[in-house]
Design a protein around this motif. Structure first.
Motif, PDB file in Angstrom:
ATOM      1  N   PHE A 288       0.841  -1.199   0.000  1.00  0.00           N
ATOM      2  CA  PHE A 288       0.000   0.000   0.000  1.00  0.00           C
ATOM      3  C   PHE A 288       0.874   1.247   0.000  1.00  0.00           C
ATOM      4  CE2 PHE A 288      -2.312  -3.321   2.234  1.00  0.00           C
ATOM      5  CZ  PHE A 288      -3.582  -3.229   1.697  1.00  0.00           C
ATOM      6  N   LEU A 289       0.480   2.248  -0.763  1.00  0.00           N
ATOM      7  CA  LEU A 289       1.145   3.552  -0.671  1.00  0.00           C
ATOM      8  C   LEU A 289       0.280   4.470   0.180  1.00  0.00           C
ATOM      9  CD1 LEU A 289       3.108   5.821  -1.363  1.00  0.00           C
ATOM     10  CD2 LEU A 289       1.966   6.088  -3.542  1.00  0.00           C
ATOM     11  N   VAL A 290       0.814   4.835   1.348  1.00  0.00           N
ATOM     12  CA  VAL A 290       0.094   5.741   2.246  1.00  0.00           C
ATOM     13  C   VAL A 290       0.615   7.142   1.979  1.00  0.00           C
ATOM     14  CG1 VAL A 290      -0.541   6.175   4.620  1.00  0.00           C
ATOM     15  CG2 VAL A 290       0.072   3.872   3.916  1.00  0.00           C
TER      16      VAL A 290
ATOM     17  N   SER B 213      10.191   4.270   2.455  1.00  0.00           N
ATOM     18  CA  SER B 213       9.788   5.628   2.115  1.00  0.00           C
ATOM     19  C   SER B 213       9.504   5.693   0.620  1.00  0.00           C
ATOM     20  CB  SER B 213      10.905   6.594   2.481  1.00  0.00           C
ATOM     21  OG  SER B 213      10.628   7.851   1.926  1.00  0.00           O
ATOM     22  N   ALA B 214       8.477   6.459   0.248  1.00  0.00           N
ATOM     23  CA  ALA B 214       8.171   6.598  -1.178  1.00  0.00           C
ATOM     24  C   ALA B 214       9.336   7.249  -1.910  1.00  0.00           C
ATOM     25  CB  ALA B 214       6.900   7.421  -1.357  1.00  0.00           C
ATOM     26  N   LEU B 215      10.167   7.999  -1.177  1.00  0.00           N
ATOM     27  CA  LEU B 215      11.331   8.639  -1.807  1.00  0.00           C
ATOM     28  C   LEU B 215      12.316   7.595  -2.323  1.00  0.00           C
ATOM     29  CD1 LEU B 215      12.172  11.596   0.569  1.00  0.00           C
ATOM     30  CD2 LEU B 215      10.688  11.529  -1.420  1.00  0.00           C
ATOM     31  N   ASP B 216      12.380   6.449  -1.654  1.00  0.00           N
ATOM     32  CA  ASP B 216      13.275   5.389  -2.110  1.00  0.00           C
ATOM     33  C   ASP B 216      12.692   4.622  -3.282  1.00  0.00           C
ATOM     34  OD1 ASP B 216      15.086   5.986  -0.153  1.00  0.00           O
ATOM     35  OD2 ASP B 216      14.215   4.611   1.301  1.00  0.00           O
ATOM     36  N   ARG B 217      11.454   4.909  -3.626  1.00  0.00           N
ATOM     37  CA  ARG B 217      10.831   4.153  -4.720  1.00  0.00           C
ATOM     38  C   ARG B 217      10.361   5.107  -5.801  1.00  0.00           C
ATOM     39  NH1 ARG B 217       7.734  -0.640  -2.320  1.00  0.00           N
ATOM     40  NH2 ARG B 217       6.560  -0.427  -4.239  1.00  0.00           N
ATOM     41  N   GLY B 218      11.045   6.175  -5.985  1.00  0.00           N
ATOM     42  CA  GLY B 218      10.738   7.066  -7.101  1.00  0.00           C
ATOM     43  C   GLY B 218       9.813   8.212  -6.763  1.00  0.00           C
ATOM     44  N   GLY B 219       9.451   8.355  -5.497  1.00  0.00           N
ATOM     45  CA  GLY B 219       8.603   9.474  -5.119  1.00  0.00           C
ATOM     46  C   GLY B 219       9.397  10.775  -5.089  1.00  0.00           C
ATOM     47  N   ARG B 220       8.676  11.877  -5.007  1.00  0.00           N
ATOM     48  CA  ARG B 220       9.361  13.176  -4.991  1.00  0.00           C
ATOM     49  C   ARG B 220       9.275  13.799  -3.620  1.00  0.00           C
ATOM     50  NH1 ARG B 220       7.374  16.106 -10.405  1.00  0.00           N
ATOM     51  NH2 ARG B 220       8.062  14.522 -11.869  1.00  0.00           N
TER      52      ARG B 220
ATOM     53  N   VAL C 252       4.650   6.741   2.200  1.00  0.00           N
ATOM     54  CA  VAL C 252       5.382   5.544   2.611  1.00  0.00           C
ATOM     55  C   VAL C 252       4.674   4.319   2.050  1.00  0.00           C
ATOM     56  CG1 VAL C 252       4.166   5.589   4.829  1.00  0.00           C
ATOM     57  CG2 VAL C 252       6.249   4.295   4.632  1.00  0.00           C
ATOM     58  N   PHE C 253       5.470   3.361   1.616  1.00  0.00           N
ATOM     59  CA  PHE C 253       4.929   2.081   1.146  1.00  0.00           C
ATOM     60  C   PHE C 253       4.945   1.101   2.302  1.00  0.00           C
ATOM     61  CE2 PHE C 253       6.034   3.787  -2.973  1.00  0.00           C
ATOM     62  CZ  PHE C 253       5.038   3.297  -3.790  1.00  0.00           C
ATOM     63  N   ILE C 254       3.802   0.478   2.581  1.00  0.00           N
ATOM     64  CA  ILE C 254       3.734  -0.535   3.631  1.00  0.00           C
ATOM     65  C   ILE C 254       3.281  -1.830   2.991  1.00  0.00           C
ATOM     66  CG2 ILE C 254       2.753  -1.163   5.864  1.00  0.00           C
ATOM     67  CD1 ILE C 254       2.312   1.735   6.436  1.00  0.00           C
TER      68      ILE C 254
ATOM     69  N   TRP D   4      -4.873   4.206  -4.154  1.00  0.00           N
ATOM     70  CA  TRP D   4      -5.285   2.874  -4.618  1.00  0.00           C
ATOM     71  C   TRP D   4      -4.709   2.540  -5.989  1.00  0.00           C
ATOM     72  CZ3 TRP D   4      -6.746  -0.403  -1.198  1.00  0.00           C
ATOM     73  CH2 TRP D   4      -7.347   0.056  -0.027  1.00  0.00           C
ATOM     74  N   CYS D   5      -4.285   3.565  -6.718  1.00  0.00           N
ATOM     75  CA  CYS D   5      -3.668   3.278  -8.017  1.00  0.00           C
ATOM     76  C   CYS D   5      -2.292   2.644  -7.854  1.00  0.00           C
ATOM     77  CB  CYS D   5      -3.539   4.557  -8.830  1.00  0.00           C
ATOM     78  SG  CYS D   5      -5.107   5.094  -9.476  1.00  0.00           S
ATOM     79  N   ASN D   6      -1.643   2.886  -6.716  1.00  0.00           N
ATOM     80  CA  ASN D   6      -0.310   2.323  -6.519  1.00  0.00           C
ATOM     81  C   ASN D   6      -0.345   1.041  -5.698  1.00  0.00           C
ATOM     82  OD1 ASN D   6       0.024   5.233  -7.105  1.00  0.00           O
ATOM     83  ND2 ASN D   6       2.160   4.670  -7.062  1.00  0.00           N
ATOM     84  N   LEU D   7      -1.530   0.468  -5.522  1.00  0.00           N
ATOM     85  CA  LEU D   7      -1.616  -0.806  -4.806  1.00  0.00           C
ATOM     86  C   LEU D   7      -0.990  -1.907  -5.659  1.00  0.00           C
ATOM     87  CD1 LEU D   7      -2.894  -2.433  -2.414  1.00  0.00           C
ATOM     88  CD2 LEU D   7      -4.807  -2.840  -3.930  1.00  0.00           C
TER      89      LEU D   7
HETATM   90  C1  LIG Z   1       2.120   5.650  -8.269  1.00  0.00           C
HETATM   91  O1  LIG Z   1       1.628   5.155  -9.512  1.00  0.00           O
HETATM   92  C2  LIG Z   1       1.722   6.065 -10.589  1.00  0.00           C
HETATM   93  C3  LIG Z   1       1.097   5.401 -11.793  1.00  0.00           C
HETATM   94  O2  LIG Z   1      -0.040   4.715 -11.462  1.00  0.00           O
HETATM   95  C4  LIG Z   1       3.162   6.431 -10.838  1.00  0.00           C
HETATM   96  O3  LIG Z   1       3.253   7.389 -11.858  1.00  0.00           O
HETATM   97  C5  LIG Z   1       3.766   6.980  -9.568  1.00  0.00           C
HETATM   98  O4  LIG Z   1       5.151   7.204  -9.767  1.00  0.00           O
HETATM   99  C6  LIG Z   1       3.589   6.014  -8.419  1.00  0.00           C
HETATM  100  N1  LIG Z   1       4.083   6.638  -7.226  1.00  0.00           N
HETATM  101  C7  LIG Z   1       5.121   6.174  -6.557  1.00  0.00           C
HETATM  102  C8  LIG Z   1       5.528   6.944  -5.365  1.00  0.00           C
HETATM  103  O5  LIG Z   1       5.687   5.145  -6.899  1.00  0.00           O
END
Ligand SMILES: *[C@@H]1O[C@H](CO)[C@@H](O)[C@H](O)[C@H]1NC(C)=O
Ligand SMILES: *[C@@H]1O[C@H](CO)[C@@H](O)[C@H](O)[C@H]1NC(C)=O
Length: 333
Positions: free
Chosen positions: A143-145, A182-189, A201-203, A249-252
């Motif tokens: 889950f992405l919170v 952390s979402a930052l470690d997975r491509g978050g900004r 954060v991803f759990i 829910w899109c990042n589930l």
């Molecule tokens: C969440 O998913 C979208 C596409 O569905 C993607 O563009 C985005 O980078 C994802 N977010 C993270 C933090 O991975």
């Protein structure tokens, strides 16, 4: 005489230095389980008394303290462990999810720095990684919170709150938190510092039982399409996370290890990758090779071409001149 004095002062300096570093806390034994999140908190108060000046009255009551952690005799942490401390006034966290490769004992060295006095205190931790008693969790949901930071969900009570929310939707007991990232470690900004925005954060939560319809419906083609249009999917059941946890829910991601296990476990390395622990042995009996034709190609061919061009130019310049005749013809005497 001078040499003796030098040795004596070196000895004294060494003694002082080693005494300065000697403030260490008792060894801590910790336990981690394969496939479950491991969290250890560094409370600043625990380290405060270990600083030599803690007896001084004039010391500020709230000294900022930072920590440095590493695997004993190595510069950094083992790959499965991460460390975060948001500010020097807050608790630091060591966290990570060990895999079966990490079974056994790992010794972690912790140094605490008092940022006012530059004093240090150290502690040694022995983490014993044991296999999980209930085996692997083959069904995992990630889950992405959006409205939490990684260091805020690491305390056990928050993890429990999150598991309760998952429990009401997945209708499962025996859920475990597998990983927290952390979402930052997975491509978050990094969020803008406005409106109290969080990094996210991803759990990852694991269970032995398959996903129920409520979760699998989130992944339906219709819902995927809504995600492409930047809309949230339509949930078929009540979102028990909200409002405390806002799930994107899109990042589930739903992971079914019973299916993908065989394809994922076999990694085929190319021949450029060394096996773990092996050394590269350069070949020492290479066969002789003839490079004469390569030499001809790289040196002689350009040389001949240049010669040809030079000859051509010389011929044009010397033998095809018509200037003198032309001038004589056109000028009257
Ligand atoms: C969440 O998913 C979208 C596409 O569905 C993607 O563009 C985005 O980078 C994802 N977010 C993270 C933090 O991975
Ligand atoms: C936990 O998450 C981190 C960061 O995404 C990843 O590097 C690590 O492999 C994960 N561990 C497990 C056991 O899934």
């Amino acid at each position: 005489m001078a040499g003796q004095r030098l040795i004596a002062s070196c000895f004294l300096a060494g003694l002082l230095f080693s005494r300065g570093l000697a403030f260490s806390l008792p060894v801590l034994n910790l336990y981690a389980v394969v496939g479950e999140i491991f969290v250890h908190e560094f409370e600043i108060d625990d380290f405060k008394d270990a600083f030599p000046s803690s007896m001084d009255e004039n010391e500020p009551p709230e000294a900022p303290v930072t920590f440095h952690t590493n695997l004993l005799d190595y510069p950094d942490l083992p790959r499965w462990l991460r460390y975060i401390q948001r500010t020097p006034y807050q608790t630091g966290y060591l966290y990570g999810s060990p895999t079966s490769k990490e079974l056994g004992k790992q010794t972690i060295e912790v140094k605490a720095y008092n940022r006012y006095t530059y004093e240090t205190a150290r502690q040694t931790m022995i983490i014993t990684v044991a296999p999980s008693s209930d085996g692997e969790m083959p069904y995992q949901a990630d889950f992405l919170v959006k409205n939490w930071d990684v260091d805020e969900v690491l305390p056990a009570d928050i993890q429990d709150l999150f598991l309760q929310a998952v429990d009401s939707m997945w209708e499962q007991d025996g859920l475990t938190v597998v990983n927290i990232t952390s979402a930052l470690d997975r491509g978050g900004r990094v969020p803008l510092p406005i409106e109290n925005r969080k990094e996210g954060v991803f759990i990852k939560v694991g269970s032995k039982e398959p996903f129920n319809e409520c979760l699998t419906k989130v992944m339906s083609p219709a819902n995927r399409n809504r995600c492409k249009l930047q809309q949230q999917p339509a949930l078929t059941c009540y979102d028990t996370f909200s409002p405390r946890f806002q799930i994107d829910w899109c990042n589930l991601t739903l992971i079914d290890l019973t299916n993908i296990y065989t394809t994922e476990a076999v990694t085929i390395y190319g021949d450029g990758v060394l096996e773990e622990g092996s050394e590269f042995n350069p070949p020492d009996d290479a066969p002789d090779r003839e490079f004469f034709s390569d030499f001809l190609l790289t040196f002689l061919l350009p040389f001949l071409l240049a010669l040809l061009l030079a000859l051509l130019l010389a011929y044009i310049m010397c033998c095809r001149r018509e200037g003198v005749q032309k001038r004589d013809q056109k000028t009257s005497e």
